[in-house]
Design a protein around this motif. Structure first.
Motif, mmCIF file in Angstrom:
data_model
loop_
_atom_site.group_PDB
_atom_site.id
_atom_site.type_symbol
_atom_site.label_atom_id
_atom_site.label_comp_id
_atom_site.label_asym_id
_atom_site.label_seq_id
_atom_site.Cartn_x
_atom_site.Cartn_y
_atom_site.Cartn_z
ATOM 1 N N SER A 24 0.816 -1.207 0.000
ATOM 2 C CA SER A 24 0.000 0.000 0.000
ATOM 3 C C SER A 24 0.855 1.265 0.000
ATOM 4 O O SER A 24 0.641 2.179 -0.798
ATOM 5 N N LEU A 25 1.850 1.312 0.887
ATOM 6 C CA LEU A 25 2.711 2.498 0.967
ATOM 7 C C LEU A 25 3.517 2.728 -0.308
ATOM 8 O O LEU A 25 3.778 3.869 -0.686
ATOM 9 N N SER A 26 3.909 1.636 -0.974
ATOM 10 C CA SER A 26 4.713 1.772 -2.189
ATOM 11 C C SER A 26 3.871 2.072 -3.417
ATOM 12 O O SER A 26 4.412 2.334 -4.486
ATOM 13 N N GLY A 27 2.558 2.006 -3.278
ATOM 14 C CA GLY A 27 1.682 2.290 -4.414
ATOM 15 C C GLY A 27 1.478 1.102 -5.328
ATOM 16 O O GLY A 27 0.923 1.245 -6.419
ATOM 17 N N LEU A 29 -0.545 -1.268 -5.097
ATOM 18 C CA LEU A 29 -1.934 -1.706 -5.212
ATOM 19 C C LEU A 29 -2.608 -1.056 -6.409
ATOM 20 O O LEU A 29 -3.712 -1.428 -6.782
ATOM 21 N N ASP A 30 -1.930 -0.098 -7.028
ATOM 22 C CA ASP A 30 -2.467 0.619 -8.187
ATOM 23 C C ASP A 30 -2.019 -0.084 -9.468
ATOM 24 O O ASP A 30 -0.852 0.013 -9.847
ATOM 25 N N PRO A 31 -2.926 -0.782 -10.150
ATOM 26 C CA PRO A 31 -2.548 -1.494 -11.368
ATOM 27 C C PRO A 31 -1.941 -0.576 -12.440
ATOM 28 O O PRO A 31 -1.089 -0.998 -13.205
ATOM 29 N N GLY A 36 2.512 0.855 -15.796
ATOM 30 C CA GLY A 36 3.449 1.913 -16.184
ATOM 31 C C GLY A 36 4.891 1.459 -16.106
ATOM 32 O O GLY A 36 5.743 1.897 -16.887
ATOM 33 N N PHE A 37 5.200 0.565 -15.182
ATOM 34 C CA PHE A 37 6.552 0.016 -15.088
ATOM 35 C C PHE A 37 6.799 -1.004 -16.191
ATOM 36 O O PHE A 37 7.878 -1.041 -16.795
ATOM 37 N N LEU A 38 5.801 -1.839 -16.465
ATOM 38 C CA LEU A 38 5.983 -2.915 -17.436
ATOM 39 C C LEU A 38 5.935 -2.425 -18.879
ATOM 40 O O LEU A 38 6.463 -3.084 -19.771
ATOM 41 N N ASP A 39 5.326 -1.275 -19.129
ATOM 42 C CA ASP A 39 5.220 -0.746 -20.491
ATOM 43 C C ASP A 39 6.343 0.261 -20.734
ATOM 44 O O ASP A 39 6.191 1.455 -20.473
ATOM 45 N N ILE A 40 7.456 -0.214 -21.250
ATOM 46 C CA ILE A 40 8.617 0.668 -21.468
ATOM 47 C C ILE A 40 8.504 1.457 -22.767
ATOM 48 O O ILE A 40 9.346 2.311 -23.034
ATOM 49 N N ALA A 113 -4.822 -7.648 -1.330
ATOM 50 C CA ALA A 113 -4.709 -6.417 -0.547
ATOM 51 C C ALA A 113 -5.595 -5.322 -1.140
ATOM 52 O O ALA A 113 -6.166 -4.508 -0.410
ATOM 53 N N SER A 114 -5.723 -5.299 -2.467
ATOM 54 C CA SER A 114 -6.529 -4.276 -3.139
ATOM 55 C C SER A 114 -8.020 -4.452 -2.914
ATOM 56 O O SER A 114 -8.797 -3.532 -3.174
#
Length: 162
Positions: A24-27, A29-31, A36-40, A113-114
């Motif tokens: 949760s703190l690291s964000g 839980l937001d798909p 955004g990380f996986l789509d380079i 968790a979400s």
């Protein structure tokens, strides 16, 4: 429930709670952040790399501590995987997991968790995930009888590919 089982359950609940708070703190839980990380190819978001790096560091520390212990604190022995074979089923399952994670931006831990966020899409994902687990258990195993052996396998002995 004896005292040892109660302590094991308490340790499990505490570690899962810490894991959920960390997600949760690291964000994570937001798909959208995960996608955004996986789509380079578009607007890449490197924040997940730092979360993964932190997880690897904590895990490495845990492995180092575990290797120095005679036995775990709340059990008689460590229960480590015995199968050290990388076979076709493992590779295909890993690929399906990765594609699903990339398409949806969720995987089991963050999805559960979400649920606390009350998003209908997350609830649908969890229902589909549970359905897939039940289906996997009910269907005949593909390549059964060849688990850990057969064609297309890579052996992993003593931490080395063979």
């Amino acid at each position: 429930m004896n005292g040892s089982a109660f302590l094991q359950l308490g340790a499990t609940l505490a570690s899962e709670t810490i894991f959920g708070i960390g997600l949760s703190l690291s964000g994570m839980l937001d798909p959208a952040r995960v996608r955004g990380f996986l789509d380079i190819t578009r607007d890449w978001n490197p924040s997940l790399a730092f979360v993964l790096g932190g997880a690897v560091a904590v895990s490495a520390l845990g492995v180092l501590v575990t290797r120095r212990m005679q036995r775990p604190l709340l059990d008689d022995a460590f229960h480590l995987p015995q199968n050290r074979v990388i076979d076709r089923r493992l590779i295909i399952g890993s690929a399906i997991f990765g594609v699903g994670w990339g398409l949806v931006g969720l995987y089991p831990g963050p999805a559960l968790a979400s649920l606390s966020l009350g998003l209908p899409a997350t609830a649908l994902f969890v229902i589909a995930m549970l359905g897939g687990m039940v289906l996997h258990d009910r269907l005949p195993k593909l390549g059964s009888g060849r688990q850990g052996g057969g064609e297309g396998r890579i052996g992993l002995e003593s931490g080395r590919l063979s």
